[in-house]
Design a protein around this motif. Structure first.
Motif, PDB file in Angstrom:
ATOM      1  N   ASP A  56      28.799  56.212   0.187  1.00  0.00           N
ATOM      2  CA  ASP A  56      29.569  57.154   0.984  1.00  0.00           C
ATOM      3  C   ASP A  56      30.222  58.155   0.036  1.00  0.00           C
ATOM      4  OD1 ASP A  56      30.795  58.399   3.062  1.00  0.00           O
ATOM      5  OD2 ASP A  56      32.218  56.792   3.509  1.00  0.00           O
ATOM      6  N   PHE A  57      29.978  59.433   0.280  1.00  0.00           N
ATOM      7  CA  PHE A  57      30.465  60.483  -0.622  1.00  0.00           C
ATOM      8  C   PHE A  57      31.119  61.589   0.194  1.00  0.00           C
ATOM      9  CE2 PHE A  57      29.995  64.570  -2.736  1.00  0.00           C
ATOM     10  CZ  PHE A  57      30.480  64.302  -4.005  1.00  0.00           C
ATOM     11  N   PHE A  58      32.213  62.154  -0.393  1.00  0.00           N
ATOM     12  CA  PHE A  58      32.878  63.263   0.286  1.00  0.00           C
ATOM     13  C   PHE A  58      33.504  64.159  -0.765  1.00  0.00           C
ATOM     14  CE2 PHE A  58      35.976  65.650   2.673  1.00  0.00           C
ATOM     15  CZ  PHE A  58      35.456  65.719   3.954  1.00  0.00           C
ATOM     16  N   PHE A  59      33.345  65.478  -0.577  1.00  0.00           N
ATOM     17  CA  PHE A  59      34.045  66.433  -1.419  1.00  0.00           C
ATOM     18  C   PHE A  59      34.381  67.658  -0.595  1.00  0.00           C
ATOM     19  CE2 PHE A  59      34.012  69.908  -4.721  1.00  0.00           C
ATOM     20  CZ  PHE A  59      35.280  69.615  -5.196  1.00  0.00           C
ATOM     21  N   ASP A  60      35.644  68.042  -0.651  1.00  0.00           N
ATOM     22  CA  ASP A  60      36.154  69.220   0.031  1.00  0.00           C
ATOM     23  C   ASP A  60      36.268  70.321  -1.016  1.00  0.00           C
ATOM     24  OD1 ASP A  60      37.752  71.196   1.164  1.00  0.00           O
ATOM     25  OD2 ASP A  60      39.105  69.789   2.146  1.00  0.00           O
ATOM     26  N   ALA A  61      35.458  71.390  -0.849  1.00  0.00           N
ATOM     27  CA  ALA A  61      35.432  72.488  -1.818  1.00  0.00           C
ATOM     28  C   ALA A  61      36.029  73.733  -1.175  1.00  0.00           C
ATOM     29  CB  ALA A  61      34.000  72.747  -2.277  1.00  0.00           C
ATOM     30  N   PRO A  63      27.252  62.454   2.073  1.00  0.00           N
ATOM     31  CA  PRO A  63      26.428  61.490   1.343  1.00  0.00           C
ATOM     32  C   PRO A  63      24.998  61.993   1.154  1.00  0.00           C
ATOM     33  CG  PRO A  63      27.630  60.437   3.143  1.00  0.00           C
ATOM     34  CD  PRO A  63      27.768  61.903   3.345  1.00  0.00           C
ATOM     35  N   ARG A  64      24.382  61.564   0.082  1.00  0.00           N
ATOM     36  CA  ARG A  64      22.986  61.942  -0.176  1.00  0.00           C
ATOM     37  C   ARG A  64      22.092  61.451   0.960  1.00  0.00           C
ATOM     38  NH1 ARG A  64      20.468  60.049  -5.418  1.00  0.00           N
ATOM     39  NH2 ARG A  64      19.020  61.746  -5.028  1.00  0.00           N
ATOM     40  N   GLY A  65      21.157  62.311   1.332  1.00  0.00           N
ATOM     41  CA  GLY A  65      20.205  61.944   2.377  1.00  0.00           C
ATOM     42  C   GLY A  65      20.750  62.063   3.781  1.00  0.00           C
ATOM     43  N   ALA A  66      22.011  62.483   3.929  1.00  0.00           N
ATOM     44  CA  ALA A  66      22.611  62.563   5.262  1.00  0.00           C
ATOM     45  C   ALA A  66      22.181  63.828   5.994  1.00  0.00           C
ATOM     46  CB  ALA A  66      24.130  62.520   5.134  1.00  0.00           C
ATOM     47  N   ARG A  67      22.304  63.784   7.314  1.00  0.00           N
ATOM     48  CA  ARG A  67      22.073  64.958   8.160  1.00  0.00           C
ATOM     49  C   ARG A  67      23.356  65.243   8.938  1.00  0.00           C
ATOM     50  NH1 ARG A  67      18.215  61.539   9.638  1.00  0.00           N
ATOM     51  NH2 ARG A  67      19.048  61.487  11.772  1.00  0.00           N
ATOM     52  N   LEU A  68      23.668  66.518   9.082  1.00  0.00           N
ATOM     53  CA  LEU A  68      24.854  66.892   9.843  1.00  0.00           C
ATOM     54  C   LEU A  68      24.705  66.416  11.285  1.00  0.00           C
ATOM     55  CD1 LEU A  68      27.528  68.550   9.470  1.00  0.00           C
ATOM     56  CD2 LEU A  68      26.301  70.436  10.565  1.00  0.00           C
ATOM     57  N   THR A  77      28.013  78.286   8.457  1.00  0.00           N
ATOM     58  CA  THR A  77      26.705  78.257   7.799  1.00  0.00           C
ATOM     59  C   THR A  77      26.454  76.877   7.224  1.00  0.00           C
ATOM     60  OG1 THR A  77      25.376  79.227   6.023  1.00  0.00           O
ATOM     61  CG2 THR A  77      27.726  79.063   5.626  1.00  0.00           C
ATOM     62  N   LEU A  78      25.173  76.513   7.160  1.00  0.00           N
ATOM     63  CA  LEU A  78      24.785  75.336   6.384  1.00  0.00           C
ATOM     64  C   LEU A  78      24.607  75.778   4.941  1.00  0.00           C
ATOM     65  CD1 LEU A  78      22.186  73.607   8.746  1.00  0.00           C
ATOM     66  CD2 LEU A  78      24.586  72.993   8.374  1.00  0.00           C
ATOM     67  N   GLN A  79      25.126  75.003   4.008  1.00  0.00           N
ATOM     68  CA  GLN A  79      25.082  75.356   2.601  1.00  0.00           C
ATOM     69  C   GLN A  79      23.929  74.638   1.896  1.00  0.00           C
ATOM     70  OE1 GLN A  79      26.894  77.988   2.163  1.00  0.00           O
ATOM     71  NE2 GLN A  79      28.632  77.288   0.940  1.00  0.00           N
ATOM     72  N   PRO A  80      23.404  75.227   0.829  1.00  0.00           N
ATOM     73  CA  PRO A  80      22.370  74.512   0.061  1.00  0.00           C
ATOM     74  C   PRO A  80      22.940  73.221  -0.516  1.00  0.00           C
ATOM     75  CG  PRO A  80      22.503  76.832  -0.598  1.00  0.00           C
ATOM     76  CD  PRO A  80      23.685  76.568   0.270  1.00  0.00           C
ATOM     77  N   ALA A 131      25.642  70.020   2.686  1.00  0.00           N
ATOM     78  CA  ALA A 131      26.924  70.699   2.825  1.00  0.00           C
ATOM     79  C   ALA A 131      26.883  71.684   3.980  1.00  0.00           C
ATOM     80  CB  ALA A 131      27.283  71.424   1.526  1.00  0.00           C
ATOM     81  N   ALA A 132      28.043  71.940   4.518  1.00  0.00           N
ATOM     82  CA  ALA A 132      28.216  72.966   5.543  1.00  0.00           C
ATOM     83  C   ALA A 132      29.565  73.628   5.307  1.00  0.00           C
ATOM     84  CB  ALA A 132      28.144  72.359   6.941  1.00  0.00           C
ATOM     85  N   GLY A 133      29.706  74.893   5.800  1.00  0.00           N
ATOM     86  CA  GLY A 133      30.924  75.648   5.541  1.00  0.00           C
ATOM     87  C   GLY A 133      31.580  76.161   6.810  1.00  0.00           C
TER      88      GLY A 133
END
Length: 590
Positions: free
Chosen positions: A415-420, A478-483, A493-496, A503-505
């Motif tokens: 499980d991974f999370f980062f707020d940029a 998380p890696r491999g996840a789908r929104l 927008t969906l981010q690369p 990622a999404a913004g």
């Protein structure tokens, strides 16, 4: 004759007792030194290592000396094993201590050579020379490991047995530390220009205006490293560089979000290249823009934030800011920078640049006696991502990456999370507080549904620098996840992906003394890791906003029906004053 033999035997007993005492005391000194080496307290570590080396040598000499009792001991099976084990233990400890002394001396040469314009006596002139000097230390630890392994079946009795067990537990760490030190010292020497001059582009980030890698890069400079000595070639506001090189900026349509969405569109300048949370990518973009501006090539890109400046000032003491009649300390540097920023006159950016230059000038002229403490403070800043570095030197980059000092966003599992965050004009970053309500619903096949509600609270009062707090928020999952659209607010927008993390913004504005919220959900095909014993591991890796405190994760992890935690369950609340890297074990019902 019998009286003489009895006296000699008594003396042998005394020697053995002293050998045990010397060996256990030497082990204590060796373990103390290991902790001090880790903290770069090199002089103190060296004293402990010399004490350990003498103690082990004394223990070995005492059991090696001739005597009737010791001669008898060597032909008595059970006792012979004790004597041989004590000899091997003492020899191993002596080799480890000697290697540590050499490592400390080499580290001091690399660190302290920054104080002298000349090549210091015995200074390393090539990578091969430095590695040649350190190679015997690595070999000595390898031999020590093999010698102790031969005694695995021997149980040493009493205090010497306990000391040997301490040493056995210590060896793998010592071996890893020596290898790591070999690479680290070689990289440090290369970075400091010991093997040839280097030039680095240097940014200071201000987290009052948040960015994915820390803050707005309002000032830049060029640092030269040659023969271990650092010097500052220039330092000024990035706006001045942009004014001289507007053609070097990236057009909005070619820039990453949020630049294409601004109205009117704005090009991406040198100050705003950190719109992605991966410093190596930012560094390469900065070097490319630097070349487009016609500047002389640089060998890497460094960054520090105000948190770094505070840590350094705690070691070097107050620094006077030329032209401002101001003195910055570890306790007031943030407040003084905020004061000039809030004035919003033409000198506020010059003040930030002047502070950074004044502190760095003190750093490069720090007395040799303070270098270990300064190196420790710098290392702690890198650990906290208050400093980051990337260079064109593969060896240096490998050492930086091993320590996580390159600021890279890595492809981590679980499980991974980062707020940029990317703030536009407000300077309220230190007043923002984020609460993450993070719910994880686990399935028996290891998949999961992850939902997070982000609440952004603006604790600062209204003002010219805090009108509405508008920002662009990119959330990485998380890696491999789908929104999951059903659990997410519609993104702008969906981010690369970065390092495989999707990622999404979204645009969000938290008004002064108010708050705003944001929802994101992910469907993750494989979140849990299954062990060979049938148990499952839930790992949570959460990167905090750099150089920022006060945020909190409210965590709820829901197990599949019939499952239970094998040990402690995940806590319901985790402060985000540091990154989170934790795991918990669950098992299905029997």
């Amino acid at each position: 004759t019998l009286v003489v033999l009895a006296l000699l035997a008594a003396f042998d007993v005394y020697r053995v007792a002293r050998a045990v005492h010397d060996g256990t005391s030497a082990t204590d000194a060796l373990l103390r030194a290991d902790r001090k080496l880790l903290e770069l307290r090199l002089d103190e570590a060296r004293r402990d290592l010399v004490e350990a080396r003498r103690g082990f040598a004394s223990a070995r000499d005492r059991v090696d000396a001739p005597g009737p009792l010791l001669l008898l001991a060597r032909i008595t099976p059970l006792v012979r094993k004790q004597v041989e084990g004590t000899e091997a233990f003492a020899g191993t400890g002596e080799a480890l201590a000697a290697s540590g002394v050499h490592l400390a001396d080499t580290g001091r040469k690399v660190l302290l050579s920054t104080r002298d314009r000349r090549v210091a006596p015995g200074a390393m002139t090539s990578r091969q020379e430095l590695r040649r000097r350190l190679r015997p230390d690595v070999d000595a630890v390898e031999r020590a490991t093999e010698e102790l392994a031969e005694l695995d079946g021997t149980r040493l009795l009493g205090p010497i047995g306990a000391a040997r067990e301490d040493l056995v537990r210590h060896l793998p760490r010592a071996r890893e530390r020596l290898r790591d030190s070999q690479d680290g010292l070689t990289a440090l020497a290369g970075f400091l220009g010991q093997f040839g001059a280097r030039r680095y582009l240097f940014f200071s980030q201000n987290p009052a205006e948040p960015r994915p890698t820390g803050g707005y890069m309002g000032t830049y400079g060029v640092i030269r490293a040659s023969r271990g000595r650092l010097s500052i070639e220039r330092y000024e506001g990035t706006d001045k560089w942009y004014a001289r090189h507007p053609e070097a900026a990236i057009a909005p349509e070619r820039a990453p979000a949020p630049f294409p969405f601004l109205s009117p569109p704005k090009p991406q300048s040198l100050a705003n290249l950190n719109a992605v949370p991966d410093w190596p990518r930012v560094a390469r973009a900065a070097m490319a823009m630097w070349r487009r501006g016609g500047e002389s090539p640089v060998d890497g890109v460094l960054s520090v934030s105000t948190g770094f400046l505070a840590r350094v000032l705690r070691v070097i003491g107050p620094a006077r800011v030329p032209g401002y009649g101001d003195v910055v300390t570890a306790d007031n540097v943030v407040a003084r920078m905020d004061y000039y920023t809030e004035r919003r006159d033409r000198r506020h950016k010059e003040f930030v640049a002047a502070v950074a230059r004044a502190v760095l000038q003190r750093v490069v002229s720090t007395p040799a006696s303070r270098m270990p403490q300064l190196a420790l403070a710098v290392g702690q800043a890198f650990d906290a991502r208050e400093a980051m570095a990337w260079t064109t030197d593969r060896g240096v980059n490998a050492a930086l990456a091993d320590r996580g000092w390159d600021g890279a966003l890595r492809p981590v599992s679980g499980d991974f999370f980062f707020d940029a965050p990317f703030s536009f004009a407000a300077k309220n970053g230190r007043g923002l507080r984020r609460t993450y309500d993070h719910r994880v619903d686990l399935a028996a096949d290891g998949s999961a549904r992850v939902r997070t509600k982000v609440t952004i609270e603006n604790t600062d009062p209204p003002g010219l620098l805090n009108l509405d707090g508008l920002g662009f928020v990119t959330l990485y999952g998380p890696r491999g996840a789908r929104l999951d659209p059903s659990a997410s607010d519609e993104p702008a927008t969906l981010q690369p992906p970065v390092a495989g993390h999707p990622a999404a913004g979204w645009f969000r504005a938290a008004p002064p003394k108010g708050r705003t919220t944001l929802r994101v959900g992910w469907r993750v095909p494989s979140l849990l890791r299954r062990g060979a014993d049938g148990r499952w591991v839930y790992a949570l890796r959460w990167r905090r906003v750099p150089d920022h405190g006060g945020d909190v994760v409210r965590l709820r992890v829901v197990l599949p029906g019939g499952w239970q935690w094998d040990g402690p369950a995940p806590p319901g609340r985790i402060p985000l004053d540091d990154d989170i890297d934790r795991s918990w074990v669950a098992r299905p019902a029997a």
